[in-house]
Design a protein around this motif. Structure first.
Motif, short mmCIF file in Angstrom:
data_model
loop_
_atom_site.label_atom_id
_atom_site.label_comp_id
_atom_site.label_asym_id
_atom_site.label_seq_id
_atom_site.Cartn_x
_atom_site.Cartn_y
_atom_site.Cartn_z
N PHE A 233 0.84 -1.20 0.00
CA PHE A 233 0.00 0.00 0.00
C PHE A 233 0.87 1.25 0.00
N PHE A 234 1.89 1.25 0.85
CA PHE A 234 2.79 2.40 0.91
C PHE A 234 3.69 2.48 -0.33
N GLY A 235 4.20 1.34 -0.78
CA GLY A 235 5.20 1.34 -1.85
C GLY A 235 4.66 1.69 -3.22
N THR A 236 3.40 1.36 -3.48
CA THR A 236 2.88 1.61 -4.83
C THR A 236 2.44 3.05 -5.04
N LEU A 388 -3.12 -1.17 -5.91
CA LEU A 388 -3.56 -0.38 -7.05
C LEU A 388 -4.49 0.75 -6.62
N LEU A 389 -5.21 0.53 -5.50
CA LEU A 389 -5.99 1.63 -4.95
C LEU A 389 -5.06 2.76 -4.53
N SER A 390 -3.98 2.41 -3.83
CA SER A 390 -3.03 3.44 -3.40
C SER A 390 -2.33 4.06 -4.61
N LYS A 391 -2.03 3.24 -5.62
CA LYS A 391 -1.37 3.78 -6.82
C LYS A 391 -2.29 4.75 -7.55
N SER A 392 -3.56 4.38 -7.70
CA SER A 392 -4.50 5.26 -8.41
C SER A 392 -4.72 6.54 -7.63
N SER A 396 -3.67 10.17 -9.11
CA SER A 396 -4.73 11.18 -9.22
C SER A 396 -4.42 12.41 -8.38
N ILE A 397 -3.91 12.20 -7.16
CA ILE A 397 -3.62 13.33 -6.28
C ILE A 397 -2.51 14.20 -6.85
N VAL A 398 -1.47 13.57 -7.40
CA VAL A 398 -0.38 14.36 -8.00
C VAL A 398 -0.92 15.18 -9.17
#
Length: 450
Positions: A233-236, A388-392, A396-398
């Motif tokens: 979760f943190f790494g992606t 992938l939730l954390s990646k998306s 999106s936030i960036v």
């Protein structure tokens, strides 16, 4: 597995690699042409972040359904992979002819879901093909060769996009998935589950077990699964940002054309090839003590975090605007030779990629050790949903913060720091890993006896 020639194992591996190359190709068919899409459809960075974030998120949720069909229902993995590639290709072709932003995002996100079978079922097949003592190296080789697909997708999109617009690469990419990926999947040599986890002659081997709801208790009781999910979760978050926004950071803030930025980023990323060396060392250390696997991942995560933050924190100006790849290459060589600051930043990114690349392979090796054969794809898919939730979210936030601050620098630096939390989670994995390995091995040994 006794009695199986290595050439058969590597045949299966090469087929799975080809499918991973095709999936990676498809996922990068849009990224180089973000600016063209913005101009053509009148959308913002926020939309582009949601476009890619939605693709990744749907890919993760759909992976769980594909894995359930394989692990719980016992459907042939190669048949599911064929359906995945063909379905993904159809949706990408539809995205290529979408007349407005709404249809584009719908078909593109659905293509992500269709392609959700490749990673979990490929992971499951590779786990069944190779002994646990060399899996880090094999998974690293899978990732490294699969990276060819990123280059193919990026190059196809960049070349066709520059001369013919952003739609044509999607159209051709979709057709490649349909007419190459679908038939290739059906030719995969598919072993029985647990093929390399149980030391039994092949002519005496039969593994009838499937995923059952009560397996969830065993999965959750393995603390290694919990902490691997946490580190993922943190790494992606930073990983997704790195591979989505870095090229646009170079274009916008280092003053480079799309071609020049891609050439510069491509050569910096060659450092990832060193991950094969680190993976080989990790497997050697594993034979001495399995705990070394997560500890190497912890070290890599923390080091890459620091190096990437340094890279993005120091401003640089390339001022390379050519659209000719050859000219861009020689301009890059010239500026590296004449500008010490840019040369140092280039080396920092190169080394950071060296430490970035083996972490995913170590994760897969750890998960293959602490889960039963019939649970592996489902476990990986469930963890991938969180990742992938954390990646998306990160992608999106960036994009949204870029619109607010008018710069990609600060949002990217913030996300790079999150890798430190991933490293801390890997240390927690190391505390429980060896005990969880023994638990799974005892279950498998009992099954052999009975």
């Amino acid at each position: 597995m006794l009695g199986v020639p290595d050439r058969l194992r590597w045949l299966g591996f090469s087929q799975i690699v080809m499918l991973y190359i095709l999936e990676n190709m498809a996922s990068y068919l849009l990224i180089p042409n973000y600016n063209l899409i913005k101009y053509d459809l009148g959308v913002s960075d926020t939309y582009l972040g949601l476009l890619m974030g939605g693709f990744l998120l749907m890919n993760g949720f759909a992976a769980l359904l594909w894995s359930y069909a394989s692990d719980a229902k016992g459907m042939r993995r190669k048949a599911l992979l064929s359906a995945s590639l063909v379905g993904g290709g159809i949706f990408i072709v539809l995205a290529s002819v979408s007349p407005n932003p709404i249809l584009l995002i719908i078909f593109w996100v659905f293509s992500g879901g269709a392609l959700g079978a490749i990673i979990p079922l490929g992971f499951s097949l590779i786990s069944d093909l190779f002994d646990r003592h060399i899996r880090t190296k094999v998974f690293m080789l899978w990732y490294m060769l699969g990276g060819i697909g990123l280059a193919l997708g990026f190059g196809l999109a960049l070349f066709l996009g520059t001369y013919y617009g952003w739609r044509l690469p999607l159209y051709f990419g979709g057709l490649i998935l349909i007419f190459l990926g679908g038939p290739l999947s059906l030719l995969i040599w598919e072993p029985q589950r647990g093929f390399s986890d149980i030391d039994t002659p092949i002519d005496q081997y039969y593994y009838p077990y499937r995923f059952r709801p009560q397996d969830i208790g065993l999965i959750l009781s393995n603390k290694s699964n919990i902490y691997v999910a946490l580190q993922g979760f943190f790494g992606t978050i930073p990983n997704g940002v790195l591979f989505t926004w870095t090229v646009h950071y170079i274009i916008r803030e280092a003053n480079a054309s799309e071609i020049a930025a891609s050439v510069f980023l491509g050569f910096m990323s060659v450092g990832a090839l060193g991950g094969l060396v680190l993976s080989h060392i990790t497997d050697k250390l594993y034979r001495r003590n399995p705990t070394y696997r997560p500890l190497v991942a912890a070290f890599c995560s923390i080091v890459e975090s620091v190096l990437f933050m340094i890279f993005f924190a120091v401003p640089m100006k390339l001022n390379i605007y050519t659209d000719d790849p050859i000219d861009a290459f020689f301009a890059m060589i010239h500026i590296l030779y004449t500008n010490p600051q840019i040369f140092v930043l280039f080396i920092i990114f190169f080394i950071a990629m060296f430490f970035n690349s083996p972490v995913g392979a170590i994760r897969n090796s750890v998960l293959s050790d602490v889960n039963l054969p019939e649970d592996k794809a489902t476990v990986l898919s469930a963890i991938n949903i969180g990742e992938l939730l954390s990646k998306s979210i990160g992608v999106s936030i960036v994009g949204a913060l870029s619109d607010i601050f008018g710069s990609l620098r600060i949002p990217i630096i913030i996300t790079m720091s999150i890798w430190i939390l991933s490293g801390a989670s890997w240390i927690l994995v190391a505390k429980h890993y060896q005990r969880d390995i023994l638990k799974i091995r005892r279950i498998l040994e009992q099954r052999v006896k009975t």
